[in-house]
Design a protein around this motif. Structure first.
Motif, PDB file in Angstrom:
ATOM      1  N   MET A 179      66.723  24.067  56.814  1.00 13.82           N
ATOM      2  CA  MET A 179      65.469  22.731  56.146  1.00 13.82           C
ATOM      3  C   MET A 179      64.727  23.806  54.890  1.00 13.82           C
ATOM      4  O   MET A 179      64.578  25.305  55.008  1.00 13.82           O
ATOM      5  N   ASP A 180      64.441  22.782  54.401  1.00 11.67           N
ATOM      6  CA  ASP A 180      63.343  23.547  53.742  1.00 11.67           C
ATOM      7  C   ASP A 180      62.202  22.905  53.950  1.00 11.67           C
ATOM      8  O   ASP A 180      61.558  22.288  54.733  1.00 11.67           O
ATOM      9  N   CYS A 181      60.640  23.745  52.942  1.00 10.30           N
ATOM     10  CA  CYS A 181      59.629  23.529  53.325  1.00 10.30           C
ATOM     11  C   CYS A 181      59.226  21.647  53.307  1.00 10.30           C
ATOM     12  O   CYS A 181      59.117  21.269  54.160  1.00 10.30           O
ATOM     13  N   SER A 182      59.400  21.235  52.075  1.00 10.58           N
ATOM     14  CA  SER A 182      58.912  19.485  51.828  1.00 10.58           C
ATOM     15  C   SER A 182      60.731  18.567  52.977  1.00 10.58           C
ATOM     16  O   SER A 182      60.148  17.657  54.004  1.00 10.58           O
ATOM     17  N   GLY A 183      61.346  19.063  53.333  1.00 10.22           N
ATOM     18  CA  GLY A 183      62.519  18.433  54.203  1.00 10.22           C
ATOM     19  C   GLY A 183      61.943  19.356  56.441  1.00 10.22           C
ATOM     20  O   GLY A 183      61.563  18.150  57.055  1.00 10.22           O
ATOM     21  N   LEU A 184      60.959  20.240  56.445  1.00  9.32           N
ATOM     22  CA  LEU A 184      60.653  20.768  57.063  1.00  9.32           C
ATOM     23  C   LEU A 184      59.258  18.827  57.703  1.00  9.32           C
ATOM     24  O   LEU A 184      58.985  18.685  58.740  1.00  9.32           O
ATOM     25  N   LEU A 185      58.990  18.554  57.002  1.00 12.43           N
ATOM     26  CA  LEU A 185      57.589  18.049  57.018  1.00 12.43           C
ATOM     27  C   LEU A 185      58.198  16.505  57.087  1.00 12.43           C
ATOM     28  O   LEU A 185      58.193  15.743  57.975  1.00 12.43           O
ATOM     29  N   PHE A 186      59.477  16.106  56.422  1.00 11.49           N
ATOM     30  CA  PHE A 186      59.823  15.037  56.473  1.00 11.49           C
ATOM     31  C   PHE A 186      60.227  14.355  57.062  1.00 11.49           C
ATOM     32  O   PHE A 186      59.997  13.555  57.621  1.00 11.49           O
ATOM     33  N   ALA A 187      61.107  15.625  58.231  1.00 11.95           N
ATOM     34  CA  ALA A 187      62.075  15.518  59.428  1.00 11.95           C
ATOM     35  C   ALA A 187      60.315  15.272  59.878  1.00 11.95           C
ATOM     36  O   ALA A 187      60.673  14.301  61.321  1.00 11.95           O
ATOM     37  N   THR A 188      59.696  15.528  59.915  1.00 12.75           N
ATOM     38  CA  THR A 188      58.216  15.728  61.602  1.00 12.75           C
ATOM     39  C   THR A 188      57.478  14.763  61.095  1.00 12.75           C
ATOM     40  O   THR A 188      57.740  14.150  62.434  1.00 12.75           O
ATOM     41  N   PHE A 189      56.937  14.039  60.044  1.00 14.04           N
ATOM     42  CA  PHE A 189      57.473  13.093  60.877  1.00 14.04           C
ATOM     43  C   PHE A 189      57.530  11.310  60.051  1.00 14.04           C
ATOM     44  O   PHE A 189      57.381  10.725  61.320  1.00 14.04           O
ATOM     45  N   LYS A 190      59.139  11.989  60.465  1.00  8.86           N
ATOM     46  CA  LYS A 190      60.359  11.043  60.160  1.00  8.86           C
ATOM     47  C   LYS A 190      59.639  10.549  62.016  1.00  8.86           C
ATOM     48  O   LYS A 190      60.436   9.526  62.781  1.00  8.86           O
ATOM     49  N   GLU A 191      60.245  11.956  62.265  1.00  6.25           N
ATOM     50  CA  GLU A 191      60.629  11.352  64.174  1.00  6.25           C
ATOM     51  C   GLU A 191      59.099  10.865  64.628  1.00  6.25           C
ATOM     52  O   GLU A 191      59.414  10.280  65.472  1.00  6.25           O
TER      53      GLU A 191
END
Length: 184
Positions: free
Chosen positions: A82-94
């Protein structure tokens, strides 16, 4: 006077390739995971913060830490990379919260935190690094722990070391720090 016509296959090729070129970032993104969570979906607008409790902030941070050590992959949003924004995106999506996908878009989400001494765990931090000589936000992370005024840790996906936590109060990170946002 002789006129030239473009062969039909060239037109079809252009029609096929043009949308791909216009949305080239989508080539790097994987389909969203079908992983189910126990949280309920919350309707969110791209710039309006959601209301979550301090207990949920801890769950959010714990969810982000499950990705520690995941390798960097441009456009990635899962444990394969994952990239940096993908990390935030995936975490918030959870957590059932939809935030924008790109760092520059995420940097407009929530309420601005103007002073470093007002940062809290769960706040998002944004940077403009020298990579590519860009003048807009191109890196993001989330505050995970505040141990003191000189020890503010954030989680992010480093392009060279993958998902990790670093101290925001360092020469490098403070040199490219742009802004912080409170998403809740």
């Amino acid at each position: 006077m002789k006129t030239t016509t473009t062969p039909i296959y060239a037109k079809l090729l252009l029609i096929t390739i043009l949308p791909i070129l216009l949305d080239s970032c989508a080539l790097f993104r994987k389909k969203e995971s079908t992983k189910t969570t126990t949280t309920t979906k919350r309707p969110t607008s791209p710039s309006r913060p959601v209301v979550i409790s301090s207990k949920e902030v801890k769950r959010l941070i714990d969810a982000s830490r499950q990705y520690l050590g995941v390798p960097y992959r441009s456009g990635g949003i899962d444990s394969k990379g994952m990239d940096c924004s993908g990390l935030l995106f995936a975490t918030f999506k959870e957590m059932g919260v939809n935030i924008p996908r790109r760092a520059v878009q995420q940097s407009g989400y929530g309420k601005e935190v103007k002073d470093l001494d007002q940062l809290r765990p769960g706040d998002l931090v944004f940077f403009v690094t020298d990579k590519g000589n860009v003048a807009e936000v191109n890196h993001s992370g989330m505050i995970t722990e505040i141990r003191g005024p000189k020890e503010i840790y954030f989680i992010h996906a480093s392009s060279s070391k993958g998902v990790r936590e670093d101290n925001l109060i360092s020469t490098y990170w403070m040199g490219c720090y742009a802004t912080a946002r409170r998403p809740f």
